[in-house]
Write an enzyme that holds these catalytic residues in place. Structure first.
Site, mmCIF file in Angstrom:
data_model
loop_
_atom_site.group_PDB
_atom_site.id
_atom_site.type_symbol
_atom_site.label_atom_id
_atom_site.label_comp_id
_atom_site.label_asym_id
_atom_site.label_seq_id
_atom_site.Cartn_x
_atom_site.Cartn_y
_atom_site.Cartn_z
ATOM 1 N N CYS A 1 0.783 -1.212 -0.041
ATOM 2 C CA CYS A 1 0.035 -0.122 0.059
ATOM 3 C C CYS A 1 0.904 1.192 -0.191
ATOM 4 O O CYS A 1 0.715 2.204 -0.571
ATOM 5 C CB CYS A 1 -0.737 -0.001 1.094
ATOM 6 S SG CYS A 1 -1.953 1.479 1.343
ATOM 7 N N CYS B 1 -4.164 -1.257 5.904
ATOM 8 C CA CYS B 1 -3.875 -0.022 5.517
ATOM 9 C C CYS B 1 -5.195 0.471 4.666
ATOM 10 O O CYS B 1 -5.551 0.368 3.845
ATOM 11 C CB CYS B 1 -2.648 -0.347 4.624
ATOM 12 S SG CYS B 1 -2.437 1.107 3.612
#
Length: 395
Positions: A100, A200
């Site tokens: 991410c 995330c």
């Protein structure tokens, strides 16, 4: 005046990061990344991203900075979620947080920031950045955060020189307690907010349930391998060179049903990861059972009793050449060369002494002490002192 776009996540760290940048005289803009739409997999009826974006907005208001929400859910699905499914199907354990940062926060998000004529992108990560001139060229270093308990450099182990050049980490010099203190002195709504657990930017999503929607449950057996199994007595051959020895020691043990006894059932080998203890629901052993391997083709989970089980430990891991990444490209190992480093195979793990050896096919990382649950698909990151030099996917 330099312009910085701060990724405001609705947490205390990014809130304080924005405040510090403003104090330093930057023009600061707050952006909240919305990466998730599918409310069917969030826990209970809380809508975490709504709550978080609201908190981020209140912080921006308080600090007097412009704020907007950007929807990156399409890119997130394509780059993170699909990657996770691919990895799980192959029987590997992905690390969405590392991805991410590389793919979303410091790529898609950075592009948006640059379209807004920003000079930098800032996040609330506990890490630091340094720069030096080498042969007349600027070279950036990623350093561990000052707060040893919160150092998050590992999550940024896939960043490049270009990404680092435009990144700022305002809270890297602070301890978590200092960050909280600043937030409460400013009376920010996020001051007492708990640290986010979970993916995330997805918020409070339960990963297995999320995966189960896509990966169909499929019943299989749980097999327990005894610690004194003859599998662990493999003969050590004579090695003609260093590479042969490393290759031998990096091989994992291969189990079959006849090597142990069936002790239970599970709903899909791809939901389990090496070193996992919870979720097996098998009783009757003195010490808890740990997953020592999963076979997604035959749909079998192999377990061993106790955290010292031989099946959990290995000294050497391998990173395929295509998956080696150097932040410090100037220090990249040449084929046939080695390097002493400190390395970790997961976040929060203390750094361990290791040596790295580069071959035609990839990179061997050989640890001084055996490591528990070396897991394919996870990232190994290597450091010298407090600088993260590079990382790779464990194969």
């Amino acid at each position: 005046m330099k312009r910085v776009i701060v990724g405001l996540s609705g947490g205390v760290d990014s809130s304080v990061a924005a405040y510090l940048l403003k104090q330093q005289g930057f023009e600061v803009i707050g952006l909240f990344m919305k990466n998730w739409h599918d409310d069917s997999v969030t826990i209970s009826n809380e809508c975490p991203w709504l709550e978080d974006s609201n908190d981020a907005m209140l912080v921006a208001e308080k600090l007097g900075i412009p704020f907007q929400v950007v929807d990156l859910s399409e890119q997130y699905k394509e780059r993170i979620v699909d990657y996770m499914f691919r990895e799980y199907k192959m029987g590997r354990t992905p690390n969405p947080d590392v991805l991410c940062n590389r793919e979303i926060k410091f790529d898609v998000f950075m592009d948006i920031a640059m379209d807004l004529n920003a000079d930098y992108v800032a996040t609330g990560h506990y890490c630091r950045k340094a720069e030096q001139k080498i042969d007349g060229k600027k070279v950036y270093s990623l350093l561990a955060g000052k707060d040893n308990n919160k150092d998050q450099s590992y999550f940024l182990c896939q960043l490049s020189q270009d990404q680092l050049a435009k990144a700022l980490f305002p809270i890297g010099e602070l301890n978590k307690s200092e960050v909280r203190q600043i937030a409460s002195e400013l009376d920010l709504v996020t001051a007492e907010k708990k640290d986010s657990q979970g993916l995330c930017f997805i918020g409070k999503v339960r990963l297995p349930e999320f995966l189960q929607q896509q990966l169909k449950p499929k019943e299989g057996v749980i097999v327990q391998i005894p610690n004194d199994s003859t599998i662990y007595d493999r003969e050590i051959p004579e090695f003609s060179d260093q590479e042969e020895a490393l290759k031998f020691n990096s091989q994992k043990f291969h189990y079959s049903l006849k090597d142990g006894k069936t002790v239970g059932k599970h709903q899909g080998a791809h939901y389990f990861t090496k070193g996992q203890r919870k979720g097996l629901a098998v009783g009757g052993t003195v010490e808890p059972l740990f997953v020592i391997d999963t076979d997604v083709v035959e749909n079998v989970i192999y377990t061993g009793e106790g955290k010292d089980h031989k099946g959990l430990y290995r000294n050497v891991l391998f990173v395929d050449a295509s998956e080696i990444h150097w932040i410090r490209e100037d220090l990249a190992l040449e084929v046939g060369h080695d390097m002493e480093v400190l390395a970790r195979i997961r976040y929060r793990q203390p750094l361990e002494k290791a040596s790295m050896y580069r071959t035609e096919n990839g990179l061997y990382v050989s640890f001084q002490n055996p490591q528990s649950a070396i897991t394919e698909g996870q990232f190994v990151a290597w450091y010298q002192e407090d600088e993260l030099l590079g990382s790779g996917v464990i194969s």
